[in-house]
Design a protein around this motif. Structure first.
Motif, PDB file in Angstrom:
ATOM      1  N   GLU A 217     -50.383  27.927 -18.127  1.00  0.00           N
ATOM      2  CA  GLU A 217     -50.462  27.193 -16.860  1.00  0.00           C
ATOM      3  C   GLU A 217     -51.766  26.393 -16.765  1.00  0.00           C
ATOM      4  OE1 GLU A 217     -49.880  29.359 -13.302  1.00  0.00           O
ATOM      5  OE2 GLU A 217     -47.828  29.962 -13.798  1.00  0.00           O
ATOM      6  N   ALA A 218     -52.850  26.955 -17.274  1.00  0.00           N
ATOM      7  CA  ALA A 218     -54.132  26.237 -17.219  1.00  0.00           C
ATOM      8  C   ALA A 218     -54.062  24.949 -18.018  1.00  0.00           C
ATOM      9  CB  ALA A 218     -55.249  27.141 -17.746  1.00  0.00           C
ATOM     10  N   VAL A 219     -53.472  24.995 -19.195  1.00  0.00           N
ATOM     11  CA  VAL A 219     -53.341  23.789 -20.013  1.00  0.00           C
ATOM     12  C   VAL A 219     -52.430  22.781 -19.323  1.00  0.00           C
ATOM     13  CG1 VAL A 219     -52.587  22.871 -22.237  1.00  0.00           C
ATOM     14  CG2 VAL A 219     -53.805  25.048 -22.152  1.00  0.00           C
ATOM     15  N   MET A 220     -51.352  23.260 -18.738  1.00  0.00           N
ATOM     16  CA  MET A 220     -50.448  22.360 -18.004  1.00  0.00           C
ATOM     17  C   MET A 220     -51.203  21.604 -16.912  1.00  0.00           C
ATOM     18  SD  MET A 220     -47.147  24.883 -17.571  1.00  0.00           S
ATOM     19  CE  MET A 220     -46.153  23.729 -16.654  1.00  0.00           C
ATOM     20  N   GLN A 221     -52.036  22.322 -16.160  1.00  0.00           N
ATOM     21  CA  GLN A 221     -52.763  21.674 -15.064  1.00  0.00           C
ATOM     22  C   GLN A 221     -53.818  20.719 -15.587  1.00  0.00           C
ATOM     23  OE1 GLN A 221     -52.360  21.056 -12.171  1.00  0.00           O
ATOM     24  NE2 GLN A 221     -54.263  20.896 -11.010  1.00  0.00           N
ATOM     25  N   ALA A 222     -54.494  21.070 -16.668  1.00  0.00           N
ATOM     26  CA  ALA A 222     -55.510  20.174 -17.230  1.00  0.00           C
ATOM     27  C   ALA A 222     -54.877  18.849 -17.659  1.00  0.00           C
ATOM     28  CB  ALA A 222     -56.201  20.843 -18.410  1.00  0.00           C
ATOM     29  N   TYR A 242     -51.196  25.094 -31.242  1.00  0.00           N
ATOM     30  CA  TYR A 242     -50.439  25.783 -30.187  1.00  0.00           C
ATOM     31  C   TYR A 242     -51.208  25.692 -28.877  1.00  0.00           C
ATOM     32  CZ  TYR A 242     -47.931  29.426 -27.656  1.00  0.00           C
ATOM     33  OH  TYR A 242     -47.184  30.108 -26.722  1.00  0.00           O
ATOM     34  N   HIS A 243     -50.512  25.277 -27.815  1.00  0.00           N
ATOM     35  CA  HIS A 243     -51.124  25.162 -26.491  1.00  0.00           C
ATOM     36  C   HIS A 243     -50.238  25.798 -25.426  1.00  0.00           C
ATOM     37  CE1 HIS A 243     -54.258  22.444 -27.970  1.00  0.00           C
ATOM     38  NE2 HIS A 243     -53.315  21.800 -28.625  1.00  0.00           N
ATOM     39  N   GLY A 247     -43.009  22.432 -22.494  1.00  0.00           N
ATOM     40  CA  GLY A 247     -42.357  21.375 -23.251  1.00  0.00           C
ATOM     41  C   GLY A 247     -43.238  20.318 -23.873  1.00  0.00           C
ATOM     42  N   ASP A 248     -44.186  19.762 -23.104  1.00  0.00           N
ATOM     43  CA  ASP A 248     -44.956  18.628 -23.601  1.00  0.00           C
ATOM     44  C   ASP A 248     -45.837  18.967 -24.790  1.00  0.00           C
ATOM     45  OD1 ASP A 248     -43.798  17.221 -21.600  1.00  0.00           O
ATOM     46  OD2 ASP A 248     -45.649  16.384 -20.783  1.00  0.00           O
ATOM     47  N   VAL A 249     -46.223  20.234 -24.945  1.00  0.00           N
ATOM     48  CA  VAL A 249     -47.109  20.602 -26.051  1.00  0.00           C
ATOM     49  C   VAL A 249     -46.366  21.338 -27.161  1.00  0.00           C
ATOM     50  CG1 VAL A 249     -49.189  20.627 -24.659  1.00  0.00           C
ATOM     51  CG2 VAL A 249     -47.824  22.714 -24.862  1.00  0.00           C
ATOM     52  N   LEU A 286     -55.801  17.030 -26.673  1.00  0.00           N
ATOM     53  CA  LEU A 286     -55.924  18.485 -26.639  1.00  0.00           C
ATOM     54  C   LEU A 286     -56.453  18.993 -27.975  1.00  0.00           C
ATOM     55  CD1 LEU A 286     -52.624  19.607 -24.882  1.00  0.00           C
ATOM     56  CD2 LEU A 286     -54.927  20.145 -24.108  1.00  0.00           C
ATOM     57  N   VAL A 287     -57.438  19.868 -27.924  1.00  0.00           N
ATOM     58  CA  VAL A 287     -58.004  20.472 -29.128  1.00  0.00           C
ATOM     59  C   VAL A 287     -57.921  21.986 -29.004  1.00  0.00           C
ATOM     60  CG1 VAL A 287     -60.101  20.851 -30.475  1.00  0.00           C
ATOM     61  CG2 VAL A 287     -59.593  18.572 -29.583  1.00  0.00           C
ATOM     62  N   ASN A 288     -57.290  22.622 -29.971  1.00  0.00           N
ATOM     63  CA  ASN A 288     -57.321  24.081 -30.087  1.00  0.00           C
ATOM     64  C   ASN A 288     -58.247  24.417 -31.252  1.00  0.00           C
ATOM     65  OD1 ASN A 288     -56.939  26.807 -30.565  1.00  0.00           O
ATOM     66  ND2 ASN A 288     -54.724  26.745 -30.274  1.00  0.00           N
ATOM     67  N   PRO A 289     -59.455  24.912 -31.002  1.00  0.00           N
ATOM     68  CA  PRO A 289     -60.420  25.128 -32.079  1.00  0.00           C
ATOM     69  C   PRO A 289     -59.953  26.108 -33.157  1.00  0.00           C
ATOM     70  CG  PRO A 289     -61.495  25.206 -29.932  1.00  0.00           C
ATOM     71  CD  PRO A 289     -60.028  25.206 -29.679  1.00  0.00           C
TER      72      PRO A 289
END
Length: 554
Positions: A217-222, A242-243, A247-249, A286-289
């Motif tokens: 949910e946090a990623v969705m809102q960002a 992975y985020h 759907g969008d990610v 979006l960056v997933n380290p």
């Protein structure tokens, strides 16, 4: 002469149309070239391929010689498999019985049980080597199952467990006592939230905070806020990252509907930077380290271990340089740079990946560990990006609310976590952290090499993955030998080992011995047999032939 005029006019229109279309065609070509060459970078193609692959499975005879092994080797494998099955049946009886009972009604459990290994082998493995999904207690770096077996915990609770199970049990217990007077009253804030916000702004270096129920949910809102404030439509994600499951990610396999406003581009690529510099429709990146350990590859799971081509290697300097270049381009183009630290936040450094890599993001999402073991999602961002309404257009809003956002028990548990994180004595856990875990990985790899075992580990600090040095179609069996040595793994198997930071040298030495013992037993049982003709390419061709035969035998 007159008859040539319409032709010339038509030719002129065609030239002008071509000239008008050229920039769009050029931009489209640049976008295509910026995608990673694998199916991971081509989401639509990956879904089409997934729909073409039919189900088939090996019977008891083909199961043990699907790589063309001779009969004697297949017999060793079969004997080893059923010896292991007897051990599982006797040692894990209650855990397996309850898992079997629960799986009939829990769809999540049905999915994880079915996808622990490549689907061709899954049925026989589930029947004889079913893994127990229940544990009854934890202490230190161990968990205990329903049969009383004590496992060293390598699951990391999917990233939650950074500082050890006892640490989080203490946070939750103290949080419950502090929030008890208010209880589950939702809507009004518990006063502890003021301290949490101040600390989060200090940790992230950003201006404002919003709370959510999960990392997804946090990623969705960002992303939603980035689109709202930039007035642009598209997000950029990197191949394999992975985020969350929304759907969008998740534009490829796993999402029934293809999103149309997502670009999946190659990580650590100059072509990607060129796309970011030229397109006008990109709202955020979006960056997933975590991807620094396996750029442009999906999160590794043993269910995808078709051969031995899986690999992982972390180059901190190279990934830091990439993030710095990405930061510069995003600044120049007014693109919102979002660090998704739901998984790695507070594991690499007290200031998270921003501190670790030396790069400042415009927005950061946290989750998992932050609430002291309870579920949470957090967005930290610049003030201009966090506003959910436009003062000059009062009806134009970016709505987001949740009933359980800022739950009193979650907020007090978060305060317990952040209070400990603020303590200079506690922060000493980060001192020399990379050196400690790099040395442990080096030591284990040395032990594996000395025993002539085709297994190695790669690591991003305390997050590890296992890869294999010799071509094999049976590497996924290793997870069952590891569990027999009472090393607890998550459902993705050897693709991700997550250590808590309270592992002592003595704890790790015991894990290393068990790891090597498991590999030796697997080797003795013939699973890593090979001859000169067995290569990764040969294995993939064999699998392709099996699929084609199945398609045309329908």
């Amino acid at each position: 002469m007159d008859s040539s005029l319409p032709i010339l006019s038509f030719a002129g229109v065609a030239v002008m149309a071509t000239a008008a279309a050229y920039p769009k065609l050029r931009a489209r070509l640049a976008l295509s070239r910026a995608k990673h060459g694998s199916l991971t970078g081509h989401s639509k193609m990956s879904r089409r391929v997934a729909r073409l692959i039919p189900f088939y499975e090996f019977d008891i005879n083909d199961f043990f010689r699907s790589d063309g092994a001779p009969a004697a080797v297949a017999t060793r494998r079969q004997d080893g498999f059923f010896r292991l099955a007897r051990l599982y049946r006797d040692r894990f009886a209650r855990s397996r019985e309850m898992t079997l009972q629960a799986s009939a009604k829990i769809s999540d459990l049905q999915f994880t049980e079915a996808y622990r290994v490549p689907f061709q082998y899954s049925r026989l493995v589930r029947e004889h080597l079913g893994a127990g999904a229940f544990v009854q207690s934890s202490a230190g770096v161990t968990v205990t199952d329903l049969d009383g077996n004590i496992f060293y915990d390598l699951t990391g609770s999917y990233g939650v467990n950074i500082f050890g199970n006892d640490f989080y049990k203490e946070c939750i217990a103290k949080a419950e006592a502090r929030a008890h007077a208010l209880g589950p009253v939702l809507g009004p804030y518990h006063p502890v939230i003021v301290e949490n916000v101040a600390r989060l702004c200090g940790v992230s270096g950003l201006d404002e905070v919003s709370f959510h129920m999960s990392g997804t949910e946090a990623v969705m809102q960002a992303v939603r806020l980035a689109r709202y404030h930039t007035r642009r439509s598209h997000l950029v994600r990197f191949a394999g990252a992975y985020h969350g499951w929304w759907g969008d990610v998740q534009p490829g396999v796993g999402n029934p509907i293809s999103p149309h406003e997502t670009y999946t581009l190659a990580d650590m690529s100059e072509r990607t930077l060129r796309v970011l510099k030229t397109r006008r429709d990109i709202a955020c990146v979006l960056v997933n380290p975590l991807q620094a350990l396996h750029p442009n590859a999906n999160a590794p799971a043993d269910s995808a271990l078709v051969d031995s081509s899986r690999s992982g290697h972390f180059d901190r300097a190279a990934y830091s340089a990439w993030l710095q270049a990405l930061r510069q381009v995003c600044t120049e183009r007014n693109i919102v740079l979002i660090f998704d630290e739901v998984f790695v936040g507070f594991r690499l450094a007290a200031g998270g990946a921003q501190e670790y890599f030396g790069v400042r993001a415009d927005m950061v999402t946290y989750g998992k560990s932050l609430a002291g073991g309870l579920p949470v999602g957090v967005v930290c961002g610049r003030k201009d990006l966090m506003r959910r309404f436009r003062e000059d257009h009062p009806v134009d809003v970016c709505f987001a609310r949740g009933t359980f956002n800022s739950h009193p028990y979650v907020m007090t548990a978060m305060d317990e976590f952040l209070t400990r994180l603020d303590d200079p004595g506690f922060r000493s856990v980060y001192r020399g952290l990379d050196a400690i875990w790099d040395e442990r990985a080096r030591r284990l790899n040395q032990m594996l090499a000395e025993h002539d075992l085709p297994v190695r580990v790669g690591n991003l600090s305390s997050i590890w993955m296992v890869h294999y040095t010799e071509p094999s179609r049976y590497n996924w069996m290793f997870q069952y030998y590891l569990r027999a040595e009472q090393l607890a793994l998550s459902w993705v198997g050897t693709g991700r080992l997550i250590f808590s930071l309270n592992y002592t040298d003595a704890d790790f030495a015991e894990v290393a011995q068990r790891f090597v013992a498991a590999a030796e037993k697997m080797k003795q049982d013939g699973w890593w047999w090979r001859d000169a003709s067995l290569t990764n390419k040969n294995i993939r061709r064999r699998v392709l032939k099996e699929i084609i035969r199945r398609v045309f035998s329908r």
